[in-house]
Design a protein around this motif. Sequence first.
Motif, PDB file in Angstrom:
ATOM      1  N   GLY A   8       0.816  -1.202   0.000  1.00 32.60           N
ATOM      2  CA  GLY A   8       0.000   0.000   0.000  1.00 32.60           C
ATOM      3  C   GLY A   8       0.850   1.253   0.000  1.00 32.60           C
ATOM      4  N   GLY A   9       0.189   2.376  -0.179  1.00 35.56           N
ATOM      5  CA  GLY A   9       0.906   3.640  -0.195  1.00 35.56           C
ATOM      6  C   GLY A   9       0.052   4.744  -0.752  1.00 35.56           C
ATOM      7  N   GLY A  14      -5.800   7.791 -10.975  1.00 36.32           N
ATOM      8  CA  GLY A  14      -5.377   7.285 -12.271  1.00 36.32           C
ATOM      9  C   GLY A  14      -4.123   6.440 -12.215  1.00 36.32           C
ATOM     10  N   GLY A  15      -3.480   6.413 -11.072  1.00 36.95           N
ATOM     11  CA  GLY A  15      -2.252   5.648 -10.921  1.00 36.95           C
ATOM     12  C   GLY A  15      -2.497   4.185 -10.616  1.00 36.95           C
ATOM     13  N   SER A  16      -1.390   3.461 -10.387  1.00 35.37           N
ATOM     14  CA  SER A  16      -1.446   2.018 -10.154  1.00 35.37           C
ATOM     15  C   SER A  16      -0.665   1.630  -8.913  1.00 35.37           C
ATOM     16  CB  SER A  16      -0.866   1.266 -11.357  1.00 35.37           C
ATOM     17  OG  SER A  16      -1.599   1.522 -12.530  1.00 35.37           O
ATOM     18  N   LEU A  17      -1.098   0.540  -8.313  1.00 32.47           N
ATOM     19  CA  LEU A  17      -0.388  -0.086  -7.207  1.00 32.47           C
ATOM     20  C   LEU A  17      -0.559  -1.586  -7.309  1.00 32.47           C
ATOM     21  CD1 LEU A  17      -1.187   1.889  -3.897  1.00 32.47           C
ATOM     22  CD2 LEU A  17       1.041   1.632  -4.982  1.00 32.47           C
ATOM     23  N   ARG A  18       0.415  -2.306  -6.796  1.00 30.13           N
ATOM     24  CA  ARG A  18       0.269  -3.761  -6.698  1.00 30.13           C
ATOM     25  C   ARG A  18       0.421  -4.165  -5.240  1.00 30.13           C
ATOM     26  NH1 ARG A  18       3.639  -8.884  -9.182  1.00 30.13           N
ATOM     27  NH2 ARG A  18       5.174  -8.222  -7.621  1.00 30.13           N
ATOM     28  N   LEU A  19      -0.622  -4.743  -4.704  1.00 33.11           N
ATOM     29  CA  LEU A  19      -0.605  -5.249  -3.339  1.00 33.11           C
ATOM     30  C   LEU A  19      -0.168  -6.706  -3.340  1.00 33.11           C
ATOM     31  CD1 LEU A  19      -3.961  -3.788  -1.953  1.00 33.11           C
ATOM     32  CD2 LEU A  19      -1.701  -2.712  -2.095  1.00 33.11           C
ATOM     33  N   SER A  20       0.502  -7.095  -2.272  1.00 33.04           N
ATOM     34  CA  SER A  20       0.933  -8.477  -2.100  1.00 33.04           C
ATOM     35  C   SER A  20       0.375  -9.020  -0.801  1.00 33.04           C
ATOM     36  CB  SER A  20       2.458  -8.567  -2.071  1.00 33.04           C
ATOM     37  OG  SER A  20       3.032  -8.089  -3.259  1.00 33.04           O
ATOM     38  N   CYS A  21       0.099 -10.302  -0.788  1.00 31.87           N
ATOM     39  CA  CYS A  21      -0.346 -10.991   0.424  1.00 31.87           C
ATOM     40  C   CYS A  21       0.500 -12.247   0.556  1.00 31.87           C
ATOM     41  CB  CYS A  21      -1.818 -11.329   0.343  1.00 31.87           C
ATOM     42  SG  CYS A  21      -2.428 -12.275   1.763  1.00 31.87           S
ATOM     43  N   ALA A  22       1.448 -12.205   1.476  1.00 33.78           N
ATOM     44  CA  ALA A  22       2.313 -13.353   1.702  1.00 33.78           C
ATOM     45  C   ALA A  22       1.623 -14.336   2.637  1.00 33.78           C
ATOM     46  CB  ALA A  22       3.635 -12.891   2.300  1.00 33.78           C
ATOM     47  N   LEU A  80      -2.719  -8.239  -5.891  1.00 40.29           N
ATOM     48  CA  LEU A  80      -3.839  -7.467  -6.431  1.00 40.29           C
ATOM     49  C   LEU A  80      -3.247  -6.290  -7.191  1.00 40.29           C
ATOM     50  CD1 LEU A  80      -6.952  -7.171  -6.553  1.00 40.29           C
ATOM     51  CD2 LEU A  80      -6.740  -5.532  -4.661  1.00 40.29           C
ATOM     52  N   GLN A  81      -3.317  -6.371  -8.494  1.00 40.39           N
ATOM     53  CA  GLN A  81      -2.867  -5.271  -9.339  1.00 40.39           C
ATOM     54  C   GLN A  81      -4.029  -4.309  -9.508  1.00 40.39           C
ATOM     55  OE1 GLN A  81       0.212  -4.598 -10.794  1.00 40.39           O
ATOM     56  NE2 GLN A  81      -0.743  -2.653 -11.371  1.00 40.39           N
ATOM     57  N   MET A  82      -3.798  -3.053  -9.146  1.00 44.61           N
ATOM     58  CA  MET A  82      -4.856  -2.048  -9.190  1.00 44.61           C
ATOM     59  C   MET A  82      -4.439  -0.935 -10.141  1.00 44.61           C
ATOM     60  SD  MET A  82      -5.839  -1.841  -5.142  1.00 44.61           S
ATOM     61  CE  MET A  82      -4.295  -1.061  -4.684  1.00 44.61           C
ATOM     62  N   ASN A  83      -5.212  -0.736 -11.169  1.00 45.52           N
ATOM     63  CA  ASN A  83      -4.946   0.305 -12.162  1.00 45.52           C
ATOM     64  C   ASN A  83      -6.066   1.328 -12.170  1.00 45.52           C
ATOM     65  OD1 ASN A  83      -2.621  -1.142 -12.996  1.00 45.52           O
ATOM     66  ND2 ASN A  83      -3.843  -2.339 -14.454  1.00 45.52           N
ATOM     67  N   SER A  84      -5.776   2.493 -12.694  1.00 47.87           N
ATOM     68  CA  SER A  84      -6.774   3.571 -12.815  1.00 47.87           C
ATOM     69  C   SER A  84      -7.472   3.825 -11.490  1.00 47.87           C
ATOM     70  CB  SER A  84      -7.802   3.216 -13.904  1.00 47.87           C
ATOM     71  OG  SER A  84      -7.169   3.006 -15.145  1.00 47.87           O
ATOM     72  N   LEU A  85      -6.699   3.963 -10.458  1.00 47.37           N
ATOM     73  CA  LEU A  85      -7.262   4.125  -9.123  1.00 47.37           C
ATOM     74  C   LEU A  85      -8.018   5.444  -8.987  1.00 47.37           C
ATOM     75  CD1 LEU A  85      -4.338   2.604  -7.107  1.00 47.37           C
ATOM     76  CD2 LEU A  85      -6.737   1.928  -6.856  1.00 47.37           C
ATOM     77  N   ALA A  91      -8.622   3.291   1.093  1.00 52.66           N
ATOM     78  CA  ALA A  91      -9.134   2.337   2.067  1.00 52.66           C
ATOM     79  C   ALA A  91      -7.977   1.515   2.619  1.00 52.66           C
ATOM     80  CB  ALA A  91     -10.160   1.412   1.421  1.00 52.66           C
ATOM     81  N   VAL A  92      -8.287   0.769   3.657  1.00 53.81           N
ATOM     82  CA  VAL A  92      -7.382  -0.282   4.104  1.00 53.81           C
ATOM     83  C   VAL A  92      -7.777  -1.551   3.356  1.00 53.81           C
ATOM     84  CG1 VAL A  92      -6.554  -1.656   6.034  1.00 53.81           C
ATOM     85  CG2 VAL A  92      -7.102   0.775   6.366  1.00 53.81           C
ATOM     86  N   TYR A  93      -6.805  -2.158   2.721  1.00 52.89           N
ATOM     87  CA  TYR A  93      -7.046  -3.353   1.924  1.00 52.89           C
ATOM     88  C   TYR A  93      -6.576  -4.577   2.715  1.00 52.89           C
ATOM     89  CZ  TYR A  93      -8.348  -0.652  -2.146  1.00 52.89           C
ATOM     90  OH  TYR A  93      -9.005   0.193  -3.021  1.00 52.89           O
ATOM     91  N   TYR A  94      -7.450  -5.567   2.802  1.00 53.20           N
ATOM     92  CA  TYR A  94      -7.181  -6.783   3.553  1.00 53.20           C
ATOM     93  C   TYR A  94      -7.168  -7.985   2.627  1.00 53.20           C
ATOM     94  CZ  TYR A  94      -8.659  -3.969   7.577  1.00 53.20           C
ATOM     95  OH  TYR A  94      -8.789  -2.995   8.541  1.00 53.20           O
ATOM     96  N   CYS A  95      -6.247  -8.906   2.869  1.00 53.19           N
ATOM     97  CA  CYS A  95      -6.342 -10.197   2.191  1.00 53.19           C
ATOM     98  C   CYS A  95      -6.952 -11.203   3.148  1.00 53.19           C
ATOM     99  CB  CYS A  95      -4.993 -10.672   1.670  1.00 53.19           C
ATOM    100  SG  CYS A  95      -3.720 -10.920   2.899  1.00 53.19           S
TER     101      CYS A  95
END
Length: 127
Positions: A8-9, A14-22, A80-85, A91-95
Amino acid sequence: VQLQASGGGLVQPGGSLRLSCAVSRGAVSSYNMAWFRQAPGKEREFVAAFTWSGGITYYANSVKGRFTISRDNAKNTVFLQMNSLKAEETAVYYCAAALRGLINSGTYSQESRYHYWGRGTQVTVSS
């Protein structure tokens, strides 16, 4: 099984982020995996899910075409690849993980089906 979300960050609209869940203490390929999010002052909501067999994905209507859930078995990680945000996706994203057999086309968005949750990672979409 234990889950640890990261990635997160702060990102501009319009930007992108990739979330990871280990995933630890279990194999990611043995569980149905999902992402949920909770915006300030709102209920937690379903975002995307991936069945344990890897064959089926589900998305909330609001993210279809922009978000992609995927899995790397070798890394025991879900992404979770998120584009065009959008700003409203702050939000807080949970896996979350659910046992085999608990997730189908009628239940994938139900929080109660997921017995394992990570702590969440904050995503802020703002200019």
